[in-house]
Scaffold this active site. Sequence first.
Site, short mmCIF file in Angstrom:
data_model
loop_
_atom_site.label_atom_id
_atom_site.label_comp_id
_atom_site.label_asym_id
_atom_site.label_seq_id
_atom_site.Cartn_x
_atom_site.Cartn_y
_atom_site.Cartn_z
N LYS A 1 -9.14 5.89 19.10
CA LYS A 1 -9.09 6.80 17.99
C LYS A 1 -10.11 6.70 16.97
CE LYS A 1 -5.47 7.40 14.21
NZ LYS A 1 -4.82 7.00 13.33
N GLY B 1 0.80 -1.37 0.10
CA GLY B 1 0.01 -0.05 -0.02
C GLY B 1 0.91 1.35 -0.03
O1 KPL Z 1 -6.73 11.21 12.61
C1 KPL Z 1 -6.95 12.04 11.93
C2 KPL Z 1 -7.37 12.17 10.55
O2 KPL Z 1 -7.20 13.25 9.87
O3 KPL Z 1 -7.85 10.93 10.21
C3 KPL Z 1 -7.53 13.29 12.80
C4 KPL Z 1 -7.19 12.96 14.27
C5 KPL Z 1 -8.86 13.59 12.57
C6 KPL Z 1 -6.67 14.19 12.62
O4 KPL Z 1 -6.57 15.00 11.55
#
Ligand code: KPL
Length: 296
Positions: free
Chosen positions: A179, A7
């Site tokens: 997350k 990837g």
């Molecule tokens: O992980 C992120 C993303 O962009 O996917 C955040 C935490 C929202 C930071 O931009």
Amino acid sequence: MTQLILGPGALGRLLALRLGPYEPVRLLGRRPLPARLALTTPEGETLYREIDSALSGEAALPETVTALHLTTKSMAAEAALASVAPRLPPRTPLVLWQNGYEVQPRLHASWTGPVLCASTSEGAYVVENGVVHAGHGHTWLGSLDGRHADLATALAERLGRAGLPATAVGDIRQRLWHKLAVNAAINPLVARFGIRNGQLRDRPFRPMVDAMIEELAPILAAEGIPAPEPGWAALVWGVIEGTATNRASMLQDVSAGRPTERDAILGPLLAAARRHGLAHDRLLAAYHGLDGLPQA
Ligand code: KPL
């Protein structure tokens, strides 16, 4: 022993360019890559490095592989793995770098070798001739069932030596859900409204974020995911503050006309809410707010 990276998006390029000076690395993708890629560091330096790259569908793979790092988007992970799996030793360790919590439990159950999941806060984006390492972060590595601690420790050391600090942990499932909750509160809104993360602090977005956090907390509790030490609101608003100038990954996908990861991020939360009979109006609105944009 070769580190295989499948990837060649931002994360795959970052791993290949960082690990490359320290050990054999091969970067696999569906399209040919230039032999030399550029790494722009967070300090503003641009380094050019030769990369051993090959087409994932055809290349002969090394006989001894330290680990296969799967760095595709969530929705592409299983097909990408299937394209190389018949040419890999069956006990090859797999490291899953996807966002969300969709593909991880499935591959954890089906892959024939050890499976680790990675949760990272490294910031990177693709540029034509390489990758920009936009901000230093940290990576946590572990198996969903707490096994393979030695492997996680060894891989964390290799990443750390290459400038990507990492820690082996026994609670990766919880970290992935934390997350995912942050991503669910931020990404669909910024992608839909085309704003930077920091604009969520202003009206009319601020109450939307707060309402989402309120909806998420009981769903995560019902899934057995402990709230972070400072609470969900402090976690989410802390990330928004810390990434105020970022264009989040989902916004970058929408701007580039690529499919978003809404199923990987919102799907597990919607499924959990339905399983536990909990309210999920905000999640549904976030999901459908992305209708009409490219999807996998
Ligand atoms: O992980 C992120 C993303 O962009 O996917 C955040 C935490 C929202 C930071 O931009």
